[in-house]
Design an enzyme around this catalytic site. Structure first.
Site, PDB file in Angstrom:
ATOM      1  N   GLY A  11       0.820  -1.215   0.000  1.00 40.05           N
ATOM      2  CA  GLY A  11       0.000   0.000   0.000  1.00 40.05           C
ATOM      3  C   GLY A  11       0.848   1.256   0.000  1.00 40.05           C
ATOM      4  O   GLY A  11       0.623   2.171   0.793  1.00 40.05           O
ATOM      5  N   ARG A  14       0.019   5.577  -1.895  1.00 40.25           N
ATOM      6  CA  ARG A  14      -0.554   6.787  -1.284  1.00 40.25           C
ATOM      7  C   ARG A  14      -0.257   6.805   0.219  1.00 40.25           C
ATOM      8  O   ARG A  14       0.163   5.803   0.793  1.00 40.25           O
ATOM      9  CB  ARG A  14      -2.081   6.805  -1.460  1.00 40.25           C
ATOM     10  N   VAL A  63      -3.196  -7.507  -1.040  1.00 39.37           N
ATOM     11  CA  VAL A  63      -2.656  -8.340   0.046  1.00 39.37           C
ATOM     12  C   VAL A  63      -3.714  -9.298   0.588  1.00 39.37           C
ATOM     13  O   VAL A  63      -3.401 -10.257   1.287  1.00 39.37           O
ATOM     14  CB  VAL A  63      -2.076  -7.488   1.208  1.00 39.37           C
ATOM     15  N   TYR A 162     -12.353  -3.251  12.274  1.00 42.41           N
ATOM     16  CA  TYR A 162     -11.044  -2.581  12.145  1.00 42.41           C
ATOM     17  C   TYR A 162     -10.292  -2.649  13.482  1.00 42.41           C
ATOM     18  O   TYR A 162      -9.107  -3.010  13.521  1.00 42.41           O
ATOM     19  CB  TYR A 162     -11.259  -1.128  11.716  1.00 42.41           C
ATOM     20  N   ALA A 165      -9.137  -6.290  14.237  1.00 41.35           N
ATOM     21  CA  ALA A 165      -8.018  -6.722  13.380  1.00 41.35           C
ATOM     22  C   ALA A 165      -6.725  -6.028  13.806  1.00 41.35           C
ATOM     23  O   ALA A 165      -5.651  -6.649  13.837  1.00 41.35           O
ATOM     24  CB  ALA A 165      -8.333  -6.430  11.910  1.00 41.35           C
ATOM     25  N   LYS A 166      -6.807  -4.751  14.149  1.00 38.59           N
ATOM     26  CA  LYS A 166      -5.599  -4.029  14.574  1.00 38.59           C
ATOM     27  C   LYS A 166      -5.113  -4.544  15.924  1.00 38.59           C
ATOM     28  O   LYS A 166      -3.912  -4.649  16.160  1.00 38.59           O
ATOM     29  CB  LYS A 166      -5.872  -2.518  14.625  1.00 38.59           C
TER      30      LYS A 166
HETATM   31  P1  NAP Z   1      -4.803   5.286   2.624  1.00 37.66           P
HETATM   32  O1  NAP Z   1      -4.424   6.707   2.477  1.00 37.66           O
HETATM   33  O2  NAP Z   1      -6.228   4.894   2.474  1.00 37.66           O
HETATM   34  O3  NAP Z   1      -3.905   4.426   1.611  1.00 37.66           O
HETATM   35  C1  NAP Z   1      -4.102   3.044   1.539  1.00 37.66           C
HETATM   36  C2  NAP Z   1      -3.025   2.399   0.693  1.00 37.66           C
HETATM   37  O4  NAP Z   1      -3.205   0.975   0.798  1.00 37.66           O
HETATM   38  C3  NAP Z   1      -3.091   2.751  -0.770  1.00 37.66           C
HETATM   39  O5  NAP Z   1      -1.774   2.737  -1.273  1.00 37.66           O
HETATM   40  C4  NAP Z   1      -3.915   1.598  -1.353  1.00 37.66           C
HETATM   41  O6  NAP Z   1      -3.629   1.350  -2.740  1.00 37.66           O
HETATM   42  C5  NAP Z   1      -3.409   0.451  -0.526  1.00 37.66           C
HETATM   43  N1  NAP Z   1      -4.325  -0.689  -0.414  1.00 37.66           N
HETATM   44  C6  NAP Z   1      -5.617  -0.712  -0.009  1.00 37.66           C
HETATM   45  N2  NAP Z   1      -6.086  -1.967  -0.023  1.00 37.66           N
HETATM   46  C7  NAP Z   1      -5.064  -2.756  -0.440  1.00 37.66           C
HETATM   47  C8  NAP Z   1      -4.917  -4.142  -0.686  1.00 37.66           C
HETATM   48  N3  NAP Z   1      -5.934  -4.997  -0.502  1.00 37.66           N
HETATM   49  N4  NAP Z   1      -3.724  -4.609  -1.130  1.00 37.66           N
HETATM   50  C9  NAP Z   1      -2.692  -3.771  -1.350  1.00 37.66           C
HETATM   51  N5  NAP Z   1      -2.761  -2.443  -1.138  1.00 37.66           N
HETATM   52  C10 NAP Z   1      -3.948  -1.947  -0.698  1.00 37.66           C
HETATM   53  O7  NAP Z   1      -4.365   4.731   4.055  1.00 37.66           O
HETATM   54  P2  NAP Z   1      -3.338   5.327   5.140  1.00 37.66           P
HETATM   55  O8  NAP Z   1      -4.060   6.290   5.979  1.00 37.66           O
HETATM   56  O9  NAP Z   1      -2.065   5.713   4.486  1.00 37.66           O
HETATM   57  O10 NAP Z   1      -3.137   4.018   6.041  1.00 37.66           O
HETATM   58  C11 NAP Z   1      -2.039   3.144   5.878  1.00 37.66           C
HETATM   59  C12 NAP Z   1      -2.010   2.198   7.082  1.00 37.66           C
HETATM   60  O11 NAP Z   1      -1.914   2.931   8.289  1.00 37.66           O
HETATM   61  C13 NAP Z   1      -3.262   1.312   7.210  1.00 37.66           C
HETATM   62  O12 NAP Z   1      -2.901   0.030   7.643  1.00 37.66           O
HETATM   63  C14 NAP Z   1      -4.064   2.036   8.287  1.00 37.66           C
HETATM   64  O13 NAP Z   1      -4.925   1.160   8.967  1.00 37.66           O
HETATM   65  C15 NAP Z   1      -2.952   2.552   9.174  1.00 37.66           C
HETATM   66  N6  NAP Z   1      -3.328   3.681  10.008  1.00 37.66           N
HETATM   67  C16 NAP Z   1      -3.743   4.857   9.451  1.00 37.66           C
HETATM   68  C17 NAP Z   1      -4.086   5.921  10.292  1.00 37.66           C
HETATM   69  C18 NAP Z   1      -4.540   7.254   9.768  1.00 37.66           C
HETATM   70  O14 NAP Z   1      -4.930   8.094  10.598  1.00 37.66           O
HETATM   71  N7  NAP Z   1      -4.498   7.519   8.482  1.00 37.66           N
HETATM   72  C19 NAP Z   1      -4.003   5.765  11.675  1.00 37.66           C
HETATM   73  C20 NAP Z   1      -3.578   4.557  12.197  1.00 37.66           C
HETATM   74  C21 NAP Z   1      -3.240   3.529  11.350  1.00 37.66           C
HETATM   75  P3  NAP Z   1      -4.409   2.114  -3.963  1.00 37.66           P
HETATM   76  O15 NAP Z   1      -3.794   3.487  -4.046  1.00 37.66           O
HETATM   77  O16 NAP Z   1      -4.121   1.281  -5.160  1.00 37.66           O
HETATM   78  O17 NAP Z   1      -5.860   2.172  -3.579  1.00 37.66           O
END
Ligand code: NAP
Length: 258
Positions: A11, A14, A63, A162, A165-166
């Site tokens: 992922g 982005r 994934v 969510y 799982a986390k």
């Molecule tokens: P995001 O902006 O929604 O980006 C998600 C990324 O994951 C994108 O690159 C997307 O690819 C990819 N993706 C989604 N489903 C996938 C799959 N099945 N297989 C492979 N790639 C996949 O998310 P983010 O905020 O950066 O979050 C990244 C991680 O941090 C996640 O695990 C999230 O739970 C965790 N997290 C985020 C926050 C927050 O506040 N943002 C807080 C705590 C934890 P595409 O571009 O092709 O769609």
């Protein structure tokens, strides 16, 4: 064969994953940029990494899908002949953010496949590759970093799947860390707080208000780069006698206060 260490960041087209991929490139890694849909964004990340003088490839793979995970690992080894770092970053929020009394099995399956089953089996496969690399002296150490969340312990009743799982990712980290401890593979969990990305864009106003009201001792949104810095530190081998550790990147959110 790649002379430099190789990192696979799931992922990384982005958000947090992208920042991690770029930061690892800045610190000498060649990169596998994984994405699921957004080929243009992934190509941009590859371009950015190449402009830093490093090698990168973009690999579309979900994934959540067994055959995709296998292809992702296979392509990594085929292209670079080594894997030093796996960052299990790809994740989705709970579709529709439904109250837990209305939560569906479909949402559960999607979230658990992407956020738990995928990372576990990818780590299993990556660990096997790392063990082979260590045995042949192709790599010096292996690092696996799981990006979990403050939702591992902070309840949101509109994202039950969510949160669960986390929460399970912590045990996953401990299990892998224990099994691989004697094999020079360190396993860590990075626990981000509220981070500005596409995932949190729909709830921006809610978090603006909460942060303003003191949700976190450090009163600002986190950035993907904040999370990336923690991953770079872990991948650098800076903590050789630590494994299974949780690194909070949350502005102090985890500190209980009176
Ligand atoms: P995001 O902006 O929604 O980006 C998600 C990324 O994951 C994108 O690159 C997307 O690819 C990819 N993706 C989604 N489903 C996938 C799959 N099945 N297989 C492979 N790639 C996949 O998310 P983010 O905020 O950066 O979050 C990244 C991680 O941090 C996640 O695990 C999230 O739970 C965790 N997290 C985020 C926050 C927050 O506040 N943002 C807080 C705590 C934890 P595409 O571009 O092709 O769609």
């Amino acid at each position: 064969m790649s002379d430099s260490p190789v990192a696979l960041v799931t992922g990384s087209s982005r958000g947090i994953g992208r920042a991690i991929a770029v930061a690892l490139a800045e610190t000498g890694h060649n990169l596998v940029v994984n994405y699921v849909r957004n080929a243009a964004a992934a190509a941009e990340v590859v371009h950015e990494i190449e402009s830093l003088g490093r090698r990168a490839i973009a690999v579309p793979a979900s994934v959540a899908i067994t055959a995709d995970r296998q292809r992702l690992l296979h392509t990594t080894i085929e292209q670079f002949q080594r894997l030093d770092v796996l960052v299990n970053n790809a994740g989705i929020t709970s579709p529709g953010r439904k109250d837990l009394l209305d939560a569906t099995e479909q949402s559960w399956d999607e979230v658990f496949s992407t956020n738990l089953k995928g990372p576990f089996f990818l780590a299993q496969q990556a660990a096997r590759e790392m063990l082979a690399g260590l045995k042949s002296h192709t790599i010096q150490r292996g690092t696996i970093v799981n990006i979990s969340s403050i939702s591992a312990y902070a309840v949101s009743t509109d994202r039950a799947d969510y949160c669960m799982a986390k929460a399970a990712q912590q045990m996953m980290t401990w299990l892998l860390a224990t099994r691989l401890a004697e094999d020079h593979i360190r396993v860590y969990e990075v626990c981000p707080g509220v981070i500005a990305s596409d995932m949190t864009a729909p709830v921006q106003e809610k978090y603006d208000r909460l942060i303003e009201a003191g949700l976190t001792p450090i009163r600002r949104w986190g950035t993907p780069e904040d999370v990336a810095q923690a991953v770079v530190m872990l991948a650098s081998g800076a903590l050789p006698f630590s494994t299974g550790e949780r690194i909070n990147v949350d502005g102090g959110f985890h500190i209980r206060r009176l």
